[in-house]
Motif scaffolding. Structure first.
Motif, short mmCIF file in Angstrom:
data_model
loop_
_atom_site.label_atom_id
_atom_site.label_comp_id
_atom_site.label_asym_id
_atom_site.label_seq_id
_atom_site.Cartn_x
_atom_site.Cartn_y
_atom_site.Cartn_z
N ARG A 1 36.22 46.24 -65.15
CA ARG A 1 35.29 45.11 -65.29
C ARG A 1 35.65 44.36 -66.57
O ARG A 1 35.89 44.98 -67.60
N ARG B 1 28.90 36.52 -63.46
CA ARG B 1 27.66 37.22 -63.07
C ARG B 1 26.47 36.73 -63.87
O ARG B 1 25.38 37.28 -63.78
N LYS C 1 40.29 43.26 -56.10
CA LYS C 1 40.07 44.47 -55.29
C LYS C 1 38.56 44.67 -55.16
O LYS C 1 38.01 45.67 -55.62
N ASP C 2 37.90 43.68 -54.59
CA ASP C 2 36.43 43.72 -54.48
C ASP C 2 36.01 44.72 -53.41
O ASP C 2 36.45 44.65 -52.27
N LYS C 3 35.16 45.68 -53.82
CA LYS C 3 34.66 46.68 -52.86
C LYS C 3 33.16 46.49 -52.63
O LYS C 3 32.45 47.45 -52.36
N GLY D 1 31.31 43.18 -56.65
CA GLY D 1 31.76 42.07 -57.50
C GLY D 1 30.69 41.01 -57.67
O GLY D 1 29.58 41.13 -57.13
N PRO D 2 30.96 39.93 -58.40
CA PRO D 2 32.23 39.72 -59.13
C PRO D 2 32.37 40.68 -60.31
O PRO D 2 31.39 41.27 -60.76
N TYR D 3 33.60 40.83 -60.79
CA TYR D 3 33.90 41.83 -61.82
C TYR D 3 34.15 41.20 -63.19
O TYR D 3 34.54 41.89 -64.12
N GLU E 1 39.07 49.37 -58.12
CA GLU E 1 38.11 48.31 -57.79
C GLU E 1 38.04 47.36 -58.98
O GLU E 1 38.05 47.80 -60.13
N ILE F 1 38.80 42.84 -60.14
CA ILE F 1 39.23 41.51 -59.75
C ILE F 1 40.42 41.62 -58.80
O ILE F 1 41.41 42.28 -59.10
#
Length: 504
Positions: free
Chosen positions: A42, A88, A76-78, A81-83, A72, A74
């Motif tokens: 993050r 956010r 690789k959103d699981k 997100g957003p990361y 996981e 940016i």
């Protein structure tokens, strides 16, 4: 049901990733993998004033180079997100408002100048100014002002911050996996700022909200965050959320003296403190990186894993898989770990010896190309002869340069010691012997030359050292007849003739 282990590494993109940050990421990664969990990256970029172009990409590239990629984050959103925290920011105001509604936070309208005046007044009386329970009613905030005054100020768009309302007269018991139980008197805590009127949260609020929403189960971070632990635990309590488990890692200390490792230490003692080379976009200054200095990622990771953690055995060499199996937060030290630049070289030397000669010769071949050397000589064989004396790929050049470039001069000390009055005559007699060798392999040439030495009544000292001097230019290199085999008959004899002509 046990929650799935989820850990996060949450750096700020304010410059290159320090080696201490890499170790924090590594311990998070090892813990996640050991427990079948997820390792999340993050980016905590709420402080836009300190944001540095390229730092975010550098962080991801560093983790990938070290072989500890995030599961996981940016790209690789699981589903969490957003990361990036800056993406956010719409989330945090609601949580700040929630704390105000339940009486756990309040608006504060004190200006920077007013707070500065309070600080100076306290200093004059030998005290430290803390904004908390003992003076909050005397300052300019929603706890001391009439409600209608507060609303008027908010409607007028007056600058404010939202502060956490720290509890009074409580003995707070905190648990840390590394440090055990810690007790904090809440009366000494200040009412930290959680949110600013520019719409941005401070680190503390964003951190807690993100960890909760991303379902982080364990927060593994550097000990510099230990003073924030009480506030973070209190924030979880204020929201009515379960707190993750915390583990605060010891500092990485300077090689000598007191204090934590800094870039200045690396500059002074000649070693990198960053995983990859970094070019400062503002100044253009270039900082050295472990990759560019010729270190193998597995050497860096093995070294870092043992900085502040031990497996409980004498084992020092660990593959990544072995580290995952052995890693345990309970075995992380409380005290700081001293950085040893010689020890990381020791690891690199070990991993260089372990590497396949073909892999090493491919890397060595690239180095030769950079030097403008195109060669048909058998690089894997050359590498196998000298790698024992090498710590870095660059050392292979120092050990083998004479294979690719015939000596243009001869070591003065060696000449004085090895090239006597009769040497040129003796070495001249060796030329036809070599010319008659049909199989110029190391073993055959050695047997032929040794037989010739014996038959002619020469001493080995009269032939072997001068022969090495003629072929290499100095008294170094592997077995002399391994050298002649690789150089070949023509080149070996040409070098001997040149030495005779030059040294007489």
């Amino acid at each position: 049901m046990t929650k799935k282990v989820r850990v996060r590494f949450a750096p700020s993109p304010t410059g290159p990733l320090h080696i201490g940050g890499v170790r924090t990421a590594l311990f998070n990664y090892l813990f996640a993998k050991k427990n079948g969990g997820d390792f999340i990256l993050r980016i905590e970029d709420t402080d836009q004033n300190r944001y540095v172009e390229g730092a975010e990409d550098y962080i991801a590239a560093s983790l990938n180079w070290c072989g500890i990629p995030f599961d996981e984050g940016i790209g690789k959103d699981k589903g969490f997100g957003p990361y990036r925290q800056s993406e956010r920011k719409h989330l945090y105001k609601n949580y700040a408002d929630q704390l105000i509604e339940n009486g756990m936070a309040y608006y504060a309208f004190d200006t920077a100048e007013e707070l500065d005046a309070h600080r100076k007044e306290h200093e004059k009386n030998g005290k430290t100014f803390i904004y908390n329970w003992h003076n909050r009613q005397k300052l300019k905030n929603s706890l001391s002002l009439p409600p209608e005054d507060v609303q008027t100020r908010l409607r007028a768009g007056e600058d404010y911050v939202i502060r956490f309302k720290s509890p009074q007269d409580e003995s707070l018991k905190l648990k840390d996996i590394v440090r055990g139980e810690i007790t904090v008197d809440t009366n000494i805590l200040d009412d930290k700022v959680l949110f600013k009127s520019d719409g941005m949260p401070t680190y503390h609020l964003a951190n807690i909200v993100d960890d909760h929403l991303m379902e982080i189960t364990h927060v593994i971070r550097g000990e510099e965050w230990l003073p924030s632990l009480a506030l973070h635990v209190l924030l979880y309590r204020a929201f009515g959320w379960d707190s993750p488990q915390f583990a605060h890692l010891p500092l990485i200390l300077k090689p000598t003296g007191k204090g934590k490792l800094s870039k200045r230490d690396g500059d002074k003692l000649g070693f990198p403190v960053f995983p990859l080379e970094w070019k400062d976009p503002a100044s253009g200054d270039v900082s050295r990186g472990y990759r560019e200095e010729g270190y193998f990622p597995e050497a860096v990771v093995n070294f870092l894993a043992l900085l502040g953690w031990n497996p409980g055995t004498d084992q020092e060499i660990f593959s990544k898989e072995e580290l995952i199996r052995a890693f345990d937060l309970e075995r992380v030290h409380k005290s700081g770990a001293r950085f040893d630049p010689e020890k990381i070289k020791w690891f690199n030397h070990h991993y260089l010896q372990e590497k396949d000669d073909n892999i090493l010769s491919a890397a060595f071949g690239e180095l030769l190309q950079q030097k403008g050397i195109d060669t048909a000589l058998p690089l894997p064989k050359i590498v196998s002869l000298v790698k024992e004396r090498a710590t870095f790929i660059a050392d292979l050049w120092e050990q083998t340069s004479f294979f690719f470039e015939a000596p243009s001069s001869y070591n003065e000390k060696a000449v004085k010691k090895q090239w006597k009055e009769k040497t040129a005559d003796i070495i001249k007699q060796l030329i036809p012997v070599l010319e008659n060798v049909t199989d110029f392999s190391s073993a055959t040439t050695e047997e032929t030359v040794k037989t010739w030495i014996g038959e002619n009544g020469f001493g080995f000292g009269q032939v072997m050292p001068p022969l090495r001097l003629a072929l290499v230019g100095e008294m170094k290199g592997p077995h002399i007849f391994d050298i002649t085999e690789i150089l070949g008959k023509e080149e070996s004899i040409a070098r001997i003739r040149k030495a005779i002509d030059t040294l007489g």
